[in-house]
Design an enzyme around this catalytic site. Structure first.
Site: not given
Lengths: 260, 322, 260, 322
Positions: A57-59, A138, B125
């Protein structure tokens, strides 16, 4: 959403997308997944053919285990870290893409074009946008740095001749234009919709129908697409959702927050 | 106010040297901390999306009528809607800006951007993260390999550059370092000097703290310096970067704070309803009720409701040890 | 080592260095300290005029509290982390220098020259070294990126006209040659020896005697130096070690592992 | 064997893609892990100086008569003396190489370097770290601001380059990325898949793991995957990077492992005596007794002595909670 009802099974378009996308994964792969259909597809794959699939996950999460009924509402929320192997800064999990650790990226988009370029920034272009969309997140990084699966509803307004804005690069203008833009790695691999599964021609990099959902005709796919599609020499018929796939999805998202 | 895209090294060092970096107590109030931020400064927000958002500090900034801030964040959400509507900022630098997938595209963001009332400067990002990281490292740029070939880079004009690697001849992006004037970061706990621990998701906060010229910490709890020194390998932000420490329990509400509380989902649904119906009037009503109305942060929490607070905490405490 | 015995107090050359160096610090500063005399000096300063001094160790430590009698044998050993405010990766603690967080670096060296360049790599030069020394470690980074104090014994073989190898840059060739080499920041600030305390001329950047230890003559300092020293217009006499300073050092290093 | 200073990006990615990065158990023996390293490869060693040095794994490599390795490390100490004397390497890349300040300059290092039997390639400490970090990030170079104006950079010839920042015009160093073939890292605990926790000093190990093309972990203790998943924010090295996991209690002896044991100081004094008296013969005697003689790692520890083991552990366990 459209309901299809083959062989007595009922499923939504989102479920169809998730199931078809899940089948594209290979066990042992590392997959960068967004929230919603991408996460459902990756988790579904883990429950069936790909028990050793690793979700990122991008987080900032490596290898989470999704708790059925508690799908995270964002890749940055604490639910994303449940039973994970590692939690790390955002920049570092994204750098795994750049370092080459990720086999597949998996996301949606508002618009896609013939060469698999995705727009999630501006409908109507950046000067005087009709709609300012949320932006890349992202998405640009993922599509720049690994192989992509995109899942989206098959609508003419989404499948356009030329996206209003390239947020996430696909094959750019086709042929070797992606590599020439400074992106020798990765690229758009598959587009999964409620009508078809598509790839990209090896040389021209034009979107090419590889398979169609059961009961869908070439005409219907083309009608819902804003550019002339290519069709593979042999277009397969996608296997309809199996009962156990649907059961897993119902188990994962019992309230149908992400599969309605 | 003109602003260097990249702070010249001499200025970056001079700004740091000018600060008192000795071990000293920095505990203060939201109001006093708000005074440390000047109109027009570049403020970077810790957390990401609806997680560990320093809402309480932003609440104080909006009440203090701060204006013309440049705001940067990894992912912007309702806190940035609020800052736009309150007039606190007209320039947001981020990679993604909306309430969240399940609530659809932010109508507040759309209103401001489509009417050109504000600027949304979009970077990928990873690029946001690397820009902060370069700033944290004291280098003026850092190479990377995304954003090429896209319109995201084209929109950035001269701020986006590529270069050739002197060793391999490969074309890479040169991302400009980002050194915010202030970073506002909410943490689970820190000591009175500003040594902070952060549980769970770190987002870009460590780089943010090192990149910024000064850091304001809000914290669920102030712990003793002795507590910090028992596990120094758990410290994520060192006191030398910090200018102010404010203890604000539930300081991210209605967003989440890892391990403490999850988002106030019912409130977020209500917020989406209000702002979708009328992004202008709805937002002003929302600010009146939740920002300008309550006299204290506890009053704001009372507005959210005791039951909602308890429910968010119950959900938030069950992260991964249950 | 040489024993000096003014006013009834006995101390070693190392103790004299540590005490003189400690007095150069200012409360609230952030100091990058090596093991041995530098660490003793910084800790001594904390016990007297600089309670809010922050020590950094190259191994990855911010703000350790040294336990008397348990001085670490290396900046990378676990003793360095006792009661520290933060432990972080090596690269990140060194990056604090580059980011501008460090007021003073503090180290020793095998050779120093007129412009404060330090050699800790090769006696006799790199081609056919007489002695291959341990090398730079963080020395080059520290001296490139912040203001420096060097503490060393004052011997002619150590204070040389030109170091055999510049491991850690001082003022290079004097005047603006350091800035022109790409190092606009930092630079050699003080050299503390058992004979004198020296600075560098503001324009020429030549080593300049600012103060001499009690009882030491200009001739003696010059005799023990391999190049012509400058002397400040007014050369001070350094205050001899005070009893409380010596007591603190004895308390910190009761076995005299680092102060013998 | 010629070697690219910087691994071309296409090769770096191809090497990673070729590895099985799925979740799989990797527990093996020191001997089997040694077989994963080929003559001539670039091996980076975790830890620093005499801390968390993967001595047991190097012990196995020396016994396996591996040769012509290029060895890199943040700071090299007695382990690198041993590798030189055993013929395992003739090329060490590091920033500092000696037993330690209180034992003086390594006579073994001096012998090999002054007689040109081996090469000590010297970079500054931060530069070593940034070279690994660039490798970890998948970029071919990274800017920095030290090493300019010194002879350390001059000695590196064409491997050292400066460049102009395209934004500020400042002159900066372009450090070439370092992607070792193998990283050998000792940790306090990891699971059978290679998810590792590292207590206390991290040194350059996280970057090392990400930069290397494969990672061999030795560990004080193998814990369950469930244990790891209870605190994922404590994981420092992810399983996807790891090729082999070997459980070796006291695997850094006679060096230290943070929180577990301190260095065996009496042994280190003895080592200094032996090697200072005769860096050639002394070292061969030392290898015969401690490396080639003992049949197992436990036998090696017996050679150090039970009392010494207990003493090192007693000292090592009192880090900062006492």
């Amino acid at each position: 959403m459209t309901k299809h009802q083959p062989k007595g099974a009922t499923f939504t378009a989102s479920e169809l997308l998730a199931i078809n996308a899940a089948r594209l994964m290979t066990d042992g792969q590392t997959v960068f997944a967004g929230i919603g259909v991408p996460l459902l597809a990756a988790t579904l794959a883990q429950h069936h053919a790909c028990p050793h699939l690793t979700i990122l996950f991008e987080g900032g999460v490596i290898g989470p285990k999704i708790v059925p009924g508690e799908l995270p509402p964002s890749t940055n929320e604490q639910r994303c870290t449940r039973r994970a192997a590692m939690v790390l800064p955002i920049t570092d999990v994204l750098l795994l893409l750049q370092r080459g650790y990720v086999d597949l990226g998996f996301m949606g988009g508002a618009q896609i074009d013939r060469y698999g370029n995705l727009n999630s920034s501006f409908i109507g272009g950046p000067e005087n946008p009709k709609v300012r969309l949320p932006g890349t997140g992202g998405g640009n990084d993922i599509s720049s740095l690994t192989n992509m699966i995109v899942a989206m509803k098959h609508e003419k307004r989404r499948f356009v001749e030329k996206v209003d804005f390239i947020t996430s690069p696909g094959w750019i203008k086709g042929r070797d234009s992606r590599a020439k833009s400074g992106l020798p790695q990765g690229g758009m691999w598959r587009v999964v919709t409620d009508l078809a599964v598509m790839g990209f021609h090896e040389e021209t990099r034009e979107m090419t129908v590889l398979a169609m959902q059961a009961g869908v005709t070439r005409e219907k796919v083309q009608e819902n697409t804003g550019f002339a599609l290519r069709f593979a020499d042999k277009v397969e018929v996608a296997e309809p959702p199996r009962r156990e796939e649907l059961e897993t999805l119902h188990h994962l998202d019992p309230d149908r927050r992400f599969t309605a | 106010m003109t602003r260097d895209l990249v702070t010249p090294y001499a200025k970056l060092r001079a700004d740091t040297v000018a600060r008192d970096r000795g071990l000293r107590e920095k505990v203060t109030t939201l109001e006093a901390a708000a005074d440390l931020i000047k109109d027009g400064e570049h403020v970077a927000l810790g957390g990401c999306h609806m997680s560990r958002t320093p809402i309480a500090m932003l609440w104080a900034l909006m009440r203090a009528k701060r204006k013309d801030l440049v705001v940067s964040r990894s992912i912007a959400s309702t806190e940035s809607d609020m800052l736009l509507a309150a007039g606190t900022t007209k320039h947001i630098i981020t990679s993604w800006f909306s309430q969240g997938l399940i609530w659809g595209v932010s109508k507040v963001m759309r209103h401001h951007m489509e009417h050109k009332l504000a600027r949304y400067e979009e970077w990928s990002h990873m690029s946001m993260g690397l820009r902060y990281r370069a700033g944290a490292m004291g280098i003026p740029f850092i190479p990377s390999r995304s954003m090429m070939g896209s319109d995201v880079s084209k929109e950035l004009g001269a701020d986006f550059k590529t270069m050739t690697c002197p060793f391999t001849g490969e074309e890479v992006v040169a991302l400009p370092a980002l050194n915010p004037d202030v970073a506002i970061i909410h943490v689970q706990r820190c000591d009175p000097y500003g040594n902070a621990q952060i549980d769970g998701l770190q987002f870009m906060d460590i780089d943010l703290a090192m990149a910024a010229k000064r850091v304001i910490l809000t914290t669920e709890r102030i712990v003793s310096n002795d507590f910090i020194r028992r596990t120094p390998d758990q410290t994520r932000i060192p006191f030398i970067t910090v200018e102010a420490v404010v203890e604000v329990p539930m300081g991210c509400a209605p967003h989440e704070c890892y391990g403490a509380y999850e988002p106030f989902f019912d409130h977020m649904d209500e917020y989406a309803d209000i702002t979708t119906k009328d992004p202008v009037k709805g937002m002003q009503d929302y600010l009146a009720r939740y920002v300008y109305g309550p006299k204290t942060w506890s009053d704001m929490l009372s507005e959210l409701g005791m039951e909602a607070v308890l429910d968010a905490c119950r959900r938030g405490r069950s992260v991964y040890n249950d």
